[in-house]
Scaffold this motif. Structure first.
Motif, PDB file in Angstrom:
ATOM      1  N   SER C  48       2.262   6.251  -6.981  1.00  0.00           N
ATOM      2  CA  SER C  48       1.780   6.345  -5.605  1.00  0.00           C
ATOM      3  C   SER C  48       2.504   5.301  -4.748  1.00  0.00           C
ATOM      4  O   SER C  48       3.095   4.361  -5.261  1.00  0.00           O
ATOM      5  CB  SER C  48       0.274   6.140  -5.551  1.00  0.00           C
ATOM      6  N   HIS C  49       2.416   5.477  -3.401  1.00  0.00           N
ATOM      7  CA  HIS C  49       3.220   4.641  -2.507  1.00  0.00           C
ATOM      8  C   HIS C  49       2.858   3.150  -2.612  1.00  0.00           C
ATOM      9  O   HIS C  49       3.698   2.306  -2.351  1.00  0.00           O
ATOM     10  CB  HIS C  49       3.077   5.120  -1.072  1.00  0.00           C
ATOM     11  N   THR C  50       1.629   2.814  -3.001  1.00  0.00           N
ATOM     12  CA  THR C  50       1.271   1.392  -3.073  1.00  0.00           C
ATOM     13  C   THR C  50       1.761   0.739  -4.359  1.00  0.00           C
ATOM     14  O   THR C  50       1.663  -0.471  -4.506  1.00  0.00           O
ATOM     15  CB  THR C  50      -0.257   1.201  -2.997  1.00  0.00           C
ATOM     16  N   GLU C  51       2.279   1.537  -5.295  1.00  0.00           N
ATOM     17  CA  GLU C  51       2.638   0.999  -6.605  1.00  0.00           C
ATOM     18  C   GLU C  51       4.151   0.910  -6.835  1.00  0.00           C
ATOM     19  O   GLU C  51       4.583   0.625  -7.951  1.00  0.00           O
ATOM     20  CB  GLU C  51       2.015   1.864  -7.708  1.00  0.00           C
ATOM     21  N   THR C  52       4.959   1.180  -5.808  1.00  0.00           N
ATOM     22  CA  THR C  52       6.406   1.235  -6.055  1.00  0.00           C
ATOM     23  C   THR C  52       7.011  -0.146  -6.320  1.00  0.00           C
ATOM     24  O   THR C  52       7.987  -0.255  -7.062  1.00  0.00           O
ATOM     25  CB  THR C  52       7.167   1.912  -4.899  1.00  0.00           C
TER      26      THR C  52
END
Ligand code: NA
Ligand code: NA
Lengths: 438, 182, 315
Positions: C48-52
């Motif tokens: 997900s975008h918060t985990e990149t």
């Protein structure tokens, strides 16, 4: 390492499928089987550094606010079930529809359409109908397959009618108006629901013993006059839920929480509310959600790993291999890919893999991206029911008695899948069905 | 229609503990209902929505979803395709179960490795020292760090569950022998 | 290609942002004579975008094109530099700070412990504010239930009296239509318009008064260090060009969409007066100081940004 990457994406995909099917056939839990395949491929294809894809996707998946609607729906259903409301409701419906053969199945579909227009969380809706409608139809002597198929296909309607998370994700991916997609999906969704209803009517007309008409002796002792006392408040609470969603007061998750509260108040008015009942309902909810969410975790893990393996690129090559043909050939080939992918992946995976590739091609061919969004959504209806990975069937299985196996559920769904393909064909032949309002 | 209780199907002690905990914590679902109602009242009656309800119910729900997975494993309710399983003799069924436990262990051990790195990154700053990863919102609770640690603990417990189930089924046909799996 | 990298974008595949990012990836391939191939994956493909950021650190992803503010929960410093609300009145000012005012060096210092290289970045465009209610000044923000992404922007809105929640982008449409939120800090005007947000929230504020997020290209530090010098230079220079490219193209698309919206009788485009913008900016600047106290790195960001603004006479 195992150097799985040397297989290439084509054989890699094939090996993935074979592994998944073999694991599932041994009778291993679905949630762990899909998760295991994801982890094995992460490790074998990329090495141990890639394993955290799975934990990361697990974390993001369960922290999704939208999924909170699932336990709310299940809790609502459990409360209705553990109190006497569900039984009274279906008795009243059976009485109301007694003149019509197959009446309860039709009413189940009507309830399914109402639920679908409230939310788009098919896990919650399928479980709700599975707890409430299915046992009642079986009790009234309906044909098992007809009852199972109606419940499951009806529960899966959730994402076809707006509000629909499938259409929202499509809209964000394809950059088209979500409102337009909602308008476009409305008529095709109704056509699909009507096809289901027509099918039920034709089947019971051809074979009346599939849906016995309750005789007067079969009627339970609870007499009709109790209707208002017993059901006024439950019905009022449904009205409150619908009203708060359509009146723009609450999110789907919040509205379903309101629904739970409404049902709880109804049981209190009926004198049935107790801590013991609430406990029974919440523990059912924990168990059912544990099953549903972990199936989702396995599926989302598989998608993440497959995307990193180059799944998107693989689908692109496949489409370009045939897209030399005319528009219709390309569209039909896309449908073929969507139906096949839908057999093995959940819809989020299918959307991630295909949308970035399909939408630009479709637009270039001169088709409306709104229409294609509705077409995609209809394809996902099929994917919910199609074996071996048919989420709606799995969700139903979480609440059915042991003698209803997944095999029987899938067999019961075959005619409904055929109806979905009919609806899909209609939508492709007559794009106006999705675009008439423009 | 729903089973009234989760009948003992040869529970290990750990399974019993999970069932006990699940029964207690599942009441949090009822709390989620009340808190969501509170938020709606705050928003419409008092015109002052809260900063905390949304993140809190999401976190509580996520925790229960993880726990639900352990609960379903303890009570053997995870969905399976039993086409072949049901057709074979109880002895073969027992060996199939042993195979499932071994595969389950493989799943858990890889996931445990992955969750360890995730949880470590959420509580330990890359330059050293404790710091809990927060949500970054105006309220800024450390829910991301807590949830990542909860996942790690849950996967560790799940690993133990598979080990205990494996031992149980290797020891001999338990009461599960006649039991029709879901 | 000698180097094949998987980058994940924080945008879905169909939007203009993604298209411009894809053009950057294609240009890198061309400029390196095919030695570098960048496979750009849409948001959520792998993690997900918060985990990149974590995914690059662990080597799951080779890089990302994303918004720095998403990592605010890992260090408030990212929240402060990722969207220094009230600091920049145009993307160009932010680009100048990144390229010549110390931003590039600071970002690399912040990312080094995560094993990540900040290749370059800039501003998307002055975002537009989506609202169902007419908003003409700071006073109207009182009690407003709204969506804002992680980071400083949340605190600023909270300080202005609004009640911000961080919903995922995919929830904004439903939440607006169901009245869960009345307004949203979502993205630029043209993208909001195409997603149909103005049909359900017909009172956009444009140009936005609130937000100018830092969009960045970053990659795994070890991968970066293995690259030959010429490819490194191609990457940094192309990232600088990308920053110009994205803000210019989006601004042009916005102007076109605003014309369309103004012609639509159902949509009212609001524009705040200089006085109201100044009020909001004052609230925002009070929050910088509070944010700076939350971590040593946030303090560094505060010193760097305010120092630059002072040197340019912008404070
Ligand atoms: Na729906
Ligand atoms: Na399927």
């Amino acid at each position: 390492m195992f150097e799985l990457a040397s297989l290439g994406i084509g054989y890699g995909s094939l090996l993935m499928l074979v592994m998944l099917i073999v694991l599932l056939l041994t009778g291993m839990q679905l949630a762990f089987a899909t998760g295991l395949v994801a982890l094995v491929f992460a490790l074998g294809w990329f090495g141990p550094d890639a394993l955290p894809i799975v934990s990361s996707r697990l974390y993001s998946f369960i922290g999704n606010y939208v999924f909170l609607a699932v336990p709310m729906f299940v809790l609502m259903a459990s409360l209705l079930d553990h109190s006497g409301i569900a039984r009274d409701l279906f008795d009243a419906m059976a009485r109301f529809g007694r003149k019509l053969r197959g009446g309860v199945a039709l009413q189940t579909l009507v309830v399914a359409v109402i639920l679908a227009s409230m939310s788009g969380v098919i896990g919650g809706e399928t479980v709700l109908l599975g707890i409430l409608a299915l046992p009642q139809m079986l009790r009234l002597g309906y044909d098992r397959k007809l009852a199972i198929g109606t419940t499951c296909a009806g529960g899966a309607l959730g994402t076809m009618l707006p509000p629909s998370i499938v259409l929202i994700i499509y809209g964000l991916t394809a950059n088209v108006s979500i409102g337009d997609l909602f308008k476009g999906a409305f008529l095709p969704a109704l056509i699909l629901a009507l096809l289901y209803m027509g099918y039920v009517l034709v089947r019971v007309w051809l074979k009346p013993e599939m849906a016995p008409i309750p005789s007067d002796q079969d009627q339970p002792d609870t007499p009709a006059p109790n209707f208002f006392k017993a059901l006024l408040f439950p019905i009022l609470s449904v009205v409150v839920v619908l009203g708060s969603i359509y009146g723009g007061v609450a999110s789907v998750t919040e509205a379903s929480a309101l629904g739970v509260l409404g049902i709880a108040i109804s049981t209190w008015i009926r004198g049935e509310l107790s801590l013991a009942m609430v406990r029974k309902a919440t523990i059912s909810t924990l168990r059912v959600c544990g099953m549903i969410i972990w199936i989702g975790i396995g599926a989302t893990a598989l998608v993440g790993v497959y995307n990193l393996m180059g799944g998107i690129e693989f689908v692109r090559e496949m489409v370009f291999a045939v897209s030399g043909g005319d528009g219709l050939t390309t569209i039909l080939f896309m449908m073929f890919i969507l139906l096949i992918l839908g057999m093995f992946l959940d819809w989020v995976g299918v959307a991630l893999l295909t949308m970035p590739i399909f939408v630009p091609i479709v637009t270039e061919l001169g088709y409306s991206p709104i229409w294609f969004g509705v077409v995609f959504c209809m394809n996902m209806q099929v994917s919910f029911l199609s074996p071996p990975f048919g989420p709606a069937a799995f969700y139903l299985k979480t609440v059915t008695p042991k003698d209803i196996t997944l095999g029987e559920i899938f067999r019961s769904l075959l005619p409904f899948i055929a109806l979905q393909i009919v609806a899909l064909a209609l939508l492709i032949a007559f794009p106006q069905l999705a675009l008439w309002w423009q | 229609m729903l089973p009234e209780s989760d009948e003992d199907i040869g529970f290990t002690r750990l399974d019993r503990a999970i069932v006990w905990l699940g029964k207690k914590l599942s009441l949090v679902f009822a709390l989620i209902v009340l808190v969501s109602f509170y938020e709606i009242v705050r928003r419409y009656v008092f015109g002052s929505p809260t900063l905390w309800v949304h993140e809190t119910v999401t976190f509580a729900g996520a925790t229960l979803f993880v726990l639900g997975g352990l609960y379903a494993l303890a009570t053997d309710r995870h969905v399976r395709i039993v086409l072949i399983y049901d057709a074979v003799s109880p002895a073969v069924q027992r060996w199939l179960r042993v195979v499932h436990h071994l595969f389950g262990l493989a799943f858990c051990s890889m996931l445990l490795y992955a969750s360890w790195f995730m949880a470590k990154g959420a509580v330990w700053a890359p330059w050293g020292g404790w710091r809990l990863e927060t949500s970054g919102s105006a309220w800024n609770p450390p829910f991301p760090a807590l949830l990542k640690v909860i996942i790690l603990v849950a996967i560790a417990v799940m690993t133990l569950q598979f080990v205990l189930h494996l031992i149980r089924d290797l020891r001999g046909p338990a009461s599960t022998g006649e039991k029709d799996n879901v | 290609a000698d180097y094949t990298f998987k980058f994940q974008s924080s945008d879905p595949a169909g939007v203009k942002n993604f298209e411009i990012q894809q053009q950057w990836a294609d240009r890198v391939e061309e400029m390196t004579g095919g030695r570098v191939a960048i496979d750009l994956l849409p948001v959520g493909s792998v993690v997900s975008h918060t985990e990149t950021l974590g995914a690059m650190n662990m080597g799951v992803l080779d890089g990302h094109v994303s918004v720095t503010g998403y990592f605010s929960g890992k260090d408030p410093a990212f929240g402060l530099i990722g969207n220094t609300v009230g600091a920049w009145s145009s993307p160009d000012q932010l680009i100048d700070y990144i390229n010549y005012g110390g931003g590039y060096e600071l970002m690399n210092e912040l990312y080094a412990p995560y094993g990540v290289k900040f290749v370059g970045g800039g501003g998307t465009g002055l975002e537009s504010f989506v609202s169902k209610k007419p908003l003409d000044g700071v006073e109207d923000l009182k009690g407003l239930k709204m969506r804002a992404p992680e980071g400083l922007v949340q605190s600023v809105f909270a300080a202005a009296g609004a009640a911000p929640v961080n919903l995922p982008g995919s929830e904004v449409y439903t939440a607006l239509s169901k009245g869960v939120i009345d307004a949203a800090d979502y993205t630029v005007f043209s993208t909001n318009h195409e997603a149909g947000l103005h049909e359900i929230a017909p009172h956009p504020v444009y140009p936005g008064f609130h937000s100018l997020p830092l969009i960045e290209i970053a990659m795994n530090l070890e991968d970066w260090e293995e690259l030959p010098k010429d490819i490194q230079t191609i990457m940094t220079v192309s990232a600088r060009d990308f920053a110009q490219d994205i803000s210019t193209q989006l601004a042009m698309a916005d102007k076109k969409a605003v014309r369309e919206a103004r012609a639509n009788p159902d949509i009212t485009v609001h524009d705040w007066s200089a006085e109201e913008r100044r009020k909001f900016r004052t609230i925002a600047r009070d929050q910088w100081k509070k944010y700076a106290e939350q971590s040593p790195n946030a303090e560094k960001v505060y010193q760097s940004v305010t120092g630059y603004l002072e040197s340019q006479g912008l404070l």
